[in-house]
Design an enzyme around this catalytic site. Structure first.
Site, PDB file in Angstrom:
ATOM      1  N   SER A 125     -24.471  55.729 -15.536  1.00  8.65           N
ATOM      2  CA  SER A 125     -25.556  55.833 -14.567  1.00  8.65           C
ATOM      3  C   SER A 125     -25.591  57.200 -13.902  1.00  8.65           C
ATOM      4  CB  SER A 125     -25.331  54.761 -13.508  1.00  8.65           C
ATOM      5  OG  SER A 125     -26.128  54.994 -12.390  1.00  8.65           O
ATOM      6  N   TYR A 150     -19.961  49.312  -7.241  1.00  5.90           N
ATOM      7  CA  TYR A 150     -20.687  49.339  -8.510  1.00  5.90           C
ATOM      8  C   TYR A 150     -20.672  50.751  -9.101  1.00  5.90           C
ATOM      9  CZ  TYR A 150     -24.506  50.093 -11.687  1.00  5.90           C
ATOM     10  OH  TYR A 150     -25.233  50.515 -12.774  1.00  5.90           O
ATOM     11  N   LYS A 154     -18.790  52.652 -12.676  1.00  3.96           N
ATOM     12  CA  LYS A 154     -19.353  53.516 -13.718  1.00  3.96           C
ATOM     13  C   LYS A 154     -18.517  54.795 -13.842  1.00  3.96           C
ATOM     14  CE  LYS A 154     -22.538  50.761 -15.039  1.00  3.96           C
ATOM     15  NZ  LYS A 154     -22.349  50.073 -16.333  1.00  3.96           N
TER      16      LYS A 154
HETATM   17  C1  WQD Z   1     -35.854  53.812  -5.999  1.00  3.78           C
HETATM   18  C2  WQD Z   1     -36.573  54.405  -4.812  1.00  3.78           C
HETATM   19  C3  WQD Z   1     -35.754  53.625  -2.692  1.00  3.78           C
HETATM   20  C4  WQD Z   1     -36.996  49.471  -3.165  1.00  3.78           C
HETATM   21  C5  WQD Z   1     -30.900  52.445  -8.799  1.00  3.78           C
HETATM   22  C6  WQD Z   1     -29.546  51.793  -8.899  1.00  3.78           C
HETATM   23  C7  WQD Z   1     -28.533  52.814  -9.262  1.00  3.78           C
HETATM   24  C8  WQD Z   1     -28.914  53.482 -10.575  1.00  3.78           C
HETATM   25  C9  WQD Z   1     -30.271  54.059 -10.486  1.00  3.78           C
HETATM   26  C10 WQD Z   1     -28.043  52.121 -12.424  1.00  3.78           C
HETATM   27  C11 WQD Z   1     -35.627  54.790  -3.668  1.00  3.78           C
HETATM   28  C12 WQD Z   1     -37.177  53.196  -2.891  1.00  3.78           C
HETATM   29  C13 WQD Z   1     -36.782  50.818  -3.381  1.00  3.78           C
HETATM   30  C14 WQD Z   1     -37.897  49.078  -2.140  1.00  3.78           C
HETATM   31  C15 WQD Z   1     -38.305  51.405  -1.646  1.00  3.78           C
HETATM   32  N1  WQD Z   1     -28.984  52.566 -11.674  1.00  3.78           N
HETATM   33  N2  WQD Z   1     -37.406  51.768  -2.639  1.00  3.78           N
HETATM   34  N3  WQD Z   1     -38.511  50.064  -1.427  1.00  3.78           N
HETATM   35  O1  WQD Z   1     -31.794  53.527  -5.470  1.00  3.78           O
HETATM   36  O2  WQD Z   1     -32.575  55.108  -7.267  1.00  3.78           O
HETATM   37  O3  WQD Z   1     -30.883  53.360  -7.758  1.00  3.78           O
HETATM   38  O4  WQD Z   1     -31.187  53.064 -10.038  1.00  3.78           O
HETATM   39  O5  WQD Z   1     -26.922  52.357 -12.458  1.00  3.78           O
HETATM   40  O6  WQD Z   1     -27.292  52.260  -9.335  1.00  3.78           O
HETATM   41  O7  WQD Z   1     -29.271  51.189  -7.667  1.00  3.78           O
HETATM   42  O8  WQD Z   1     -33.289  52.732  -7.372  1.00  3.78           O
HETATM   43  O9  WQD Z   1     -35.211  51.218  -7.538  1.00  3.78           O
HETATM   44  O10 WQD Z   1     -33.502  50.801  -5.731  1.00  3.78           O
HETATM   45  O11 WQD Z   1     -35.010  52.772  -5.542  1.00  3.78           O
HETATM   46  O12 WQD Z   1     -38.875  52.242  -0.945  1.00  3.78           O
HETATM   47  O13 WQD Z   1     -38.099  47.899  -1.866  1.00  3.78           O
HETATM   48  O14 WQD Z   1     -37.446  53.420  -4.253  1.00  3.78           O
HETATM   49  O15 WQD Z   1     -35.529  53.995  -1.357  1.00  3.78           O
HETATM   50  O16 WQD Z   1     -36.131  55.942  -3.090  1.00  3.78           O
HETATM   51  P1  WQD Z   1     -32.139  53.741  -6.885  1.00  3.78           P
HETATM   52  P2  WQD Z   1     -34.246  51.772  -6.562  1.00  3.78           P
END
Ligand code: WQD
Length: 338
Positions: A125, A150, A154
């Protein structure tokens, strides 16, 4: 050639099984169905016309893993997706995550290190980079202290594979660092099935779109970005699946220059949360109900990939635009709610 896909009923796993079968590989899936349904097999069969072999095994049961490799002596390569992946849950239950994600990896590598030659693809990741200092992020960017157990699994997983490869010349491994996977198969036969309230942006948007959630909360609009919301690199799951096949073929053909290699998998393009919402509104033709709320603790400001290495070495480049990926996620959401 027989390929083992652990977690092959999951979101990225199932799309990868489809792409492997399209290329003529014979797939054996191991999945414990803790976060996936056996019905996914039907979706895979509907797309490819082939039902993969399926063994319902929990990789924590080492004897079962050993018996599996006795039964299937001719596994040419392993793509390892099986893992727990909820960031928040990992903070509450760290040992569950270390046992599920690290213990099982060790068992698999032990089995593979007995083989004459083995090929191993690891699902890693972009979280390993934390908030990187420079954009786009290259594979040489330093690995930062993990924000969650988590994320730590990784990082530790990569280290375990690297250390094992160093002393096991017959083991060939590639770690693929995904940015933000999204979307569903264009056939809408398989896609993402988050349990409970989605933590990730795209499934939350599509569930809000169909009326399952009332409103999307946008976590912060005061970040140092153009529109104030966070930037991520959203990569279409089918593009991601194709990259796994390319990485595996590189190892099977012995084209790797090192027996442990790392690649970023992203589009190279950053999109803000508001841009993702706009994409949804364009492809669905409807407005999304959202409000701006406080920042979510632990969120980084920006992450998007430098994909030069995957482009040049794997001969892989993402093909789908954000709108195409969003359209597939939207089609899938509407199909499963009907
Ligand atoms: C994306 C953006 C939030 C939900 C995830 C995994 C991480 C890695 C990559 C695998 C952020 C914003 C989100 C919501 C929002 N994957 N958001 N409202 O945080 O980049 O990470 O993918 O290993 O481990 O956790 O992804 O989809 O949660 O968020 O505003 O209800 O959307 O703040 O900017 P993230 P995400």
């Amino acid at each position: 050639m027989k390929i083992l896909v652990t977690g092959g009923l999951g979101f990225i796993g199932s799309h990868t099984v489809v792409e492997l079968q399209k290329k003529g590989f014979e797939v054996v899936i191991i999945d414990d169905c803790s976060n996936a349904s056996e019905n996914v097999l039907k979706g895979i069969t509907a797309i490819t016309g082939i039902t993969p072999h399926f063994e319902k095994i929990d990789l924590k049961e080492r004897e079962k893993v050993q018996s599996f490799f006795k039964k299937y002596k001719d596994i040419a390569g392993v793509i390892h997706f099986a893992a727990s992946k909820a960031v928040g849950e990992s903070v509450e239950k760290p040992l569950l995550y270390y046992e599920n994600n690290i213990g099982t990896l060790v068992y698999l590598l032990k089995e593979l290190s007995h083989q004459q030659r083995s090929c191993f693809i690891f699902s890693s990741s972009c979280t390993v980079y934390g908030q990187a200092d420079n954009m786009p992020i290259t594979e040489d960017a330093p690995v930062k202290p993990a924000e969650s157990p988590y994320g730590n699994t990784k990082q530790i997983g990569e280290e375990i594979i690297r250390d094992t490869c160093r002393v096991t010349p017959n083991l060939n491994a590639i770690a693929l660092r995904y940015f933000n996977p999204m979307g569903a198969h264009p056939s809408t036969e398989i896609g993402e099935l988050p349990i409970g309230v989605p933590q990730n942006l795209v499934p939350f948007i599509t569930q809000t779109g169909v009326g399952l959630r009332e409103q999307l909360s946008v976590f912060g609009d005061d970040y140092p970005t153009e529109d104030g919301t966070c930037i991520r690199d959203y990569i279409y799951v089918v593009d991601l699946a194709i990259a796994h096949v390319k990485a595996l073929q590189r190892l099977l053909k012995g084209e790797n220059t090192d027996n442990y290699e790392v690649f970023n998998l992203g589009t190279g393009k950053g999109s803000s949360v508001l841009e993702v919402i706009e994409s949804f509104e364009r492809v669905s033709g409807q407005k999304l109900n959202y409000k701006i709320v406080d920042r979510r603790p632990g969120d980084i400001v920006k992450a998007y990939a430098d994909t030069t290495r995957a482009n040049e070495v794997l001969g892989w480049k993402s093909q789908y635009t954000l709108d195409q990926a969003m359209k597939s996620a939207w089609d899938w959401e509407r199909k499963i709610r009907n």
